[in-house]
Design a protein around this motif. Structure first.
Motif, PDB file in Angstrom:
ATOM      1  N   HIS A   8       0.837  -1.189   0.000  1.00  0.00           N
ATOM      2  CA  HIS A   8       0.000   0.000   0.000  1.00  0.00           C
ATOM      3  C   HIS A   8       0.876   1.244   0.000  1.00  0.00           C
ATOM      4  CE1 HIS A   8      -2.925  -2.995   0.732  1.00  0.00           C
ATOM      5  NE2 HIS A   8      -2.580  -3.196   1.978  1.00  0.00           N
ATOM      6  N   MET A   9       0.216   2.388  -0.101  1.00  0.00           N
ATOM      7  CA  MET A   9       0.925   3.654  -0.138  1.00  0.00           C
ATOM      8  C   MET A   9       1.795   3.846   1.105  1.00  0.00           C
ATOM      9  SD  MET A   9      -1.058   7.146  -1.012  1.00  0.00           S
ATOM     10  CE  MET A   9      -2.586   6.397  -1.499  1.00  0.00           C
ATOM     11  N   SER A  10       3.055   4.221   0.875  1.00  0.00           N
ATOM     12  CA  SER A  10       3.937   4.527   1.995  1.00  0.00           C
ATOM     13  C   SER A  10       3.748   5.987   2.391  1.00  0.00           C
ATOM     14  CB  SER A  10       5.402   4.332   1.601  1.00  0.00           C
ATOM     15  OG  SER A  10       5.607   3.081   1.019  1.00  0.00           O
ATOM     16  N   VAL A 103       1.153  -3.693  12.402  1.00  0.00           N
ATOM     17  CA  VAL A 103       1.831  -4.946  12.770  1.00  0.00           C
ATOM     18  C   VAL A 103       2.833  -5.391  11.703  1.00  0.00           C
ATOM     19  CG1 VAL A 103       1.490  -7.351  13.476  1.00  0.00           C
ATOM     20  CG2 VAL A 103      -0.239  -5.643  14.064  1.00  0.00           C
ATOM     21  N   PHE A 104       2.509  -5.168  10.430  1.00  0.00           N
ATOM     22  CA  PHE A 104       3.356  -5.698   9.358  1.00  0.00           C
ATOM     23  C   PHE A 104       4.143  -4.611   8.611  1.00  0.00           C
ATOM     24  CE2 PHE A 104       0.185  -8.878  10.244  1.00  0.00           C
ATOM     25  CZ  PHE A 104       0.942 -10.042  10.302  1.00  0.00           C
ATOM     26  N   ALA A 105       4.084  -3.368   9.115  1.00  0.00           N
ATOM     27  CA  ALA A 105       4.814  -2.238   8.511  1.00  0.00           C
ATOM     28  C   ALA A 105       4.506  -2.116   7.024  1.00  0.00           C
ATOM     29  CB  ALA A 105       6.327  -2.378   8.752  1.00  0.00           C
ATOM     30  N   THR A 110       0.834   7.593   8.406  1.00  0.00           N
ATOM     31  CA  THR A 110       0.124   8.834   8.033  1.00  0.00           C
ATOM     32  C   THR A 110      -0.603   8.655   6.700  1.00  0.00           C
ATOM     33  OG1 THR A 110       2.169   9.715   7.096  1.00  0.00           O
ATOM     34  CG2 THR A 110       1.596  10.444   9.309  1.00  0.00           C
ATOM     35  N   ALA A 111      -0.190   7.662   5.903  1.00  0.00           N
ATOM     36  CA  ALA A 111      -0.883   7.386   4.639  1.00  0.00           C
ATOM     37  C   ALA A 111      -2.107   6.505   4.851  1.00  0.00           C
ATOM     38  CB  ALA A 111       0.068   6.710   3.653  1.00  0.00           C
ATOM     39  N   LEU A 112      -2.336   6.085   6.103  1.00  0.00           N
ATOM     40  CA  LEU A 112      -3.440   5.170   6.403  1.00  0.00           C
ATOM     41  C   LEU A 112      -4.789   5.772   6.000  1.00  0.00           C
ATOM     42  CD1 LEU A 112      -3.860   2.358   7.560  1.00  0.00           C
ATOM     43  CD2 LEU A 112      -3.798   3.327   9.848  1.00  0.00           C
TER      44      LEU A 112
ATOM     45  N   HIS B  67       9.223   2.950   6.860  1.00  0.00           N
ATOM     46  CA  HIS B  67       8.088   2.764   7.767  1.00  0.00           C
ATOM     47  C   HIS B  67       8.528   2.920   9.221  1.00  0.00           C
ATOM     48  CE1 HIS B  67       4.350   1.207   9.324  1.00  0.00           C
ATOM     49  NE2 HIS B  67       3.862   1.228   8.098  1.00  0.00           N
ATOM     50  N   GLN B  68       7.672   3.593  10.015  1.00  0.00           N
ATOM     51  CA  GLN B  68       7.989   3.771  11.454  1.00  0.00           C
ATOM     52  C   GLN B  68       8.218   2.433  12.135  1.00  0.00           C
ATOM     53  OE1 GLN B  68       5.425   5.313   9.874  1.00  0.00           O
ATOM     54  NE2 GLN B  68       4.656   7.060  11.023  1.00  0.00           N
TER      55      GLN B  68
END
Lengths: 232, 114
Positions: A8-10, A103-105, A110-112, B67-68
């Motif tokens: 997904h979008m980072s 959980v899986f990075a 912030t892109a969520l 990723h954080q």
């Protein structure tokens, strides 16, 4: 994003203002979905909805080839909406995206908001709308499978348009919007075919054993319910 | 079979399918970039270096931040970054998702009036 299995979008693809804007969109959308979902959740459907989310998580891991060097994976909005309804379905996909990000990075935090907007809100809404519109023209199990295929295809393409919109608002202007859009939407037309096949197979399988659990079939061939204590 | 048993066996069957997909079929997944990554990688070449993969050229993906939680134990669908642990990570993911989603939907559900 070097050497990762991101799906997904980072973070960083959209500017901060746009990321925050779509976090707002996602929060509002999910609040509405949660309020509406209550009506579709009872002792029987709540566990099914939990499993639909788990099934979407599992299926999103299964990247399939679409072009040389390019893969695609299920988004799941149409699948979830057909099985458990649009409101619960949007929540299912959102929970998957939250678990993946935290959980899986996979998919930036912030892109969520943008990822939820595209896959859980826009994609699910488009898929369910198409499924509802086509339902009246479809009869029997074969009809349902075709409806599921088309709804899932549209869901994937419309979700990719969500990315185009977000990139137009807050993407890096150094890159041509036209070129990015053409690639994203073009590839998602192909991914949509795979999403259509997986969705059609899954909906077909559930409808074969438990048609009573398929949300889209509600109100079609449902036997009359006897309600105790309600005068006729 | 009564309704309760019928429902339960359907749900267990559904869970089993999800576990097999995430735990076993996931090993067959195509590891190429997905549609979105492919689009953001346009203009770049992925080059293997001593420090891992580097992006050469000019593409949107270069704006992506790490990723954080990149260092978290299940990052990138692997256990501690280990090779061939995708299936185990997938099974954990299915269990976490079913617990979180199932719990949330159970709390949200309409309760029969007493």
């Amino acid at each position: 994003m070097t050497g990762s299995v991101a799906m997904h979008m980072s973070d960083g693809l959209l500017n901060t203002t746009t990321s925050l804007l779509f976090i707002g969109v996602a929060v509002v959308g999910l609040a509405v979905a949660a309020a509406k979902a209550r009506a579709d959740l009872d002792d029987r459907t709540a566990p099914l909805a939990g499993l639909v989310a788990a099934f979407v998580f599992a299926t999103q891991m299964l990247n399939f080839p679409v072009l040389p060097g390019v893969s695609g994976h299920l988004l799941g909005g149409a699948l979830a909406a057909i099985l458990v309804g649009p409101w619960v379905g949007a929540l299912c996909v959102s929970i998957v995206l939250v678990v993946q990000a935290l959980v899986f990075a996979d998919g930036g935090v912030t892109a969520l908001g943008a990822n939820i907007t595209n896959m859980a809100l826009i994609g699910t809404a488009a898929g369910f709308l198409v499924a509802t519109l086509l339902k009246r023209f479809a009869t029997g199990k074969a009809g349902l499978v075709v409806v599921a295929f088309v709804a899932a295809l549209v869901n994937t393409v419309v979700a990719s348009l969500g990315f185009v919109l977000e990139f137009a608002i807050g993407g890096d202007p150094a890159f041509s919007l036209g070129a990015v859009s053409a690639t994203v939407v073009g590839v998602h037309c192909l991914i949509g075919l795979g999403e259509g096949v997986i969705t059609a197979l899954t909906v077909g399988a559930v409808a074969a054993v438990r048609p009573d659990l398929v949300y889209l079939l509600r109100g079609t061939s449902r036997p009359l319910e006897l309600r105790e204590g309600t005068p006729a | 079979m009564n309704t309760k048993t019928r429902n339960l066996s359907f749900l267990l069957g559904f869970l089993l399918v999800a576990l097999v997909l995430a735990g076993a079929v996931s090993y067959l997944a195509d590891s190429n970039p997905d549609g979105l990554d492919h689009a953001t990688l346009q203009g770049c070449e992925v080059v293997e270096t001593a420090e891992g993969e580097q992006l050469q050229g000019s593409c949107i993906a270069q704006n992506a931040k790490n990723h954080q939680f990149a260092g978290s134990p299940l990052a990138d669908y692997a256990i501690g970054g280990g090779e061939n642990t995708t299936g185990v990570a997938g099974v954990i993911g299915v269990v976490v998702t079913v617990v979180v989603a199932g719990g949330f939907f159970w709390m949200l559900r309409r309760r029969p009036k007493a």
